[in-house]
Write a protein that holds these residues in place. Structure first.
Motif, short mmCIF file in Angstrom:
data_model
loop_
_atom_site.label_atom_id
_atom_site.label_comp_id
_atom_site.label_asym_id
_atom_site.label_seq_id
_atom_site.Cartn_x
_atom_site.Cartn_y
_atom_site.Cartn_z
N TYR A 42 52.07 39.95 40.45
CA TYR A 42 51.14 40.89 39.64
C TYR A 42 49.68 40.09 39.84
N GLY A 43 50.03 38.94 39.56
CA GLY A 43 48.31 37.93 39.69
C GLY A 43 48.01 37.99 41.01
N SER A 44 48.80 37.90 42.05
CA SER A 44 48.39 37.89 43.36
C SER A 44 47.80 39.29 43.67
N LEU A 45 48.48 40.24 43.27
CA LEU A 45 48.08 41.53 43.61
C LEU A 45 46.49 41.80 42.76
N GLY A 46 46.56 41.45 41.62
CA GLY A 46 45.23 41.41 40.82
C GLY A 46 44.13 40.96 41.57
N SER A 47 44.47 39.78 42.08
CA SER A 47 43.48 38.81 42.79
C SER A 47 42.89 39.79 44.18
N VAL A 48 43.77 40.20 44.88
CA VAL A 48 43.23 40.95 46.08
C VAL A 48 42.47 42.13 45.41
N VAL A 49 42.92 42.91 44.48
CA VAL A 49 42.26 44.21 44.14
C VAL A 49 41.00 43.88 43.45
N ALA A 50 40.88 42.92 42.91
CA ALA A 50 39.54 42.40 42.16
C ALA A 50 38.55 41.85 43.19
N GLY A 51 39.04 40.80 44.07
CA GLY A 51 38.25 40.39 45.18
C GLY A 51 37.60 41.45 45.99
N LEU A 52 38.67 42.17 46.46
CA LEU A 52 38.31 43.08 47.68
C LEU A 52 37.57 44.38 47.05
N GLY A 53 37.79 44.58 45.64
CA GLY A 53 36.95 45.70 45.13
C GLY A 53 35.32 45.26 44.79
N HIS A 54 35.30 44.14 44.32
CA HIS A 54 33.98 43.44 44.29
C HIS A 54 33.43 43.30 45.58
#
Length: 123
Positions: A42-54
């Motif tokens: 879930y941390g990896s998923l959060g990383s991808v979502v946050a970085g890509l979204g930003h």
């Protein structure tokens, strides 16, 4: 004359997936630690979502990588604490149930049996 290197031992035949446990950074045994696997995923998923979204919002690469790392840390810690809290709560409930079953077996058909007192008072 240099000694010939020893050949690496071949993996033993047996059940698949029973090799060395996977350790994250050499510290955290992901396979045997409750909640570790889910937290990392879930941390990896959060990383991808946050970085890509930003990145899609600002087009700033370096800041997006920083946000991705922050998303990984926050996502992993949030999932870890939530999962460990629920795990501890479940362990407490299991201990209480186990104690209750033990007491039921111990006190059944004795003068200390609470069910026996209820049936005697109702008669």
């Amino acid at each position: 004359m240099a000694a010939a290197p020893e050949p690496e031992p071949q993996p033993q035949p047996g059940p698949p997936g029973k090799g060395k446990p996977f350790k994250l950074l050499g510290l955290l045994d992901v396979e045997n630690t409750p909640c570790a696997r889910d937290s990392i995923l879930y941390g990896s998923l959060g990383s991808v979502v946050a970085g890509l979204g930003h990145f899609l919002l600002t087009s700033r690469i370096r800041r997006s990588c920083d946000v991705g790392v922050g998303g990984f840390i926050l996502g992993t810690l949030a999932c870890w604490f939530h999962c460990r809290y629920n795990y501890a709560k479940q362990r407490i409930q299991e201990r209480i149930a186990k104690e209750g079953i033990k007491n039921k077996i111990l006190y059944e058909s004795t003068h200390l049996d609470p069910e026996r007192k209820q049936t005697n008072s109702s008669n």
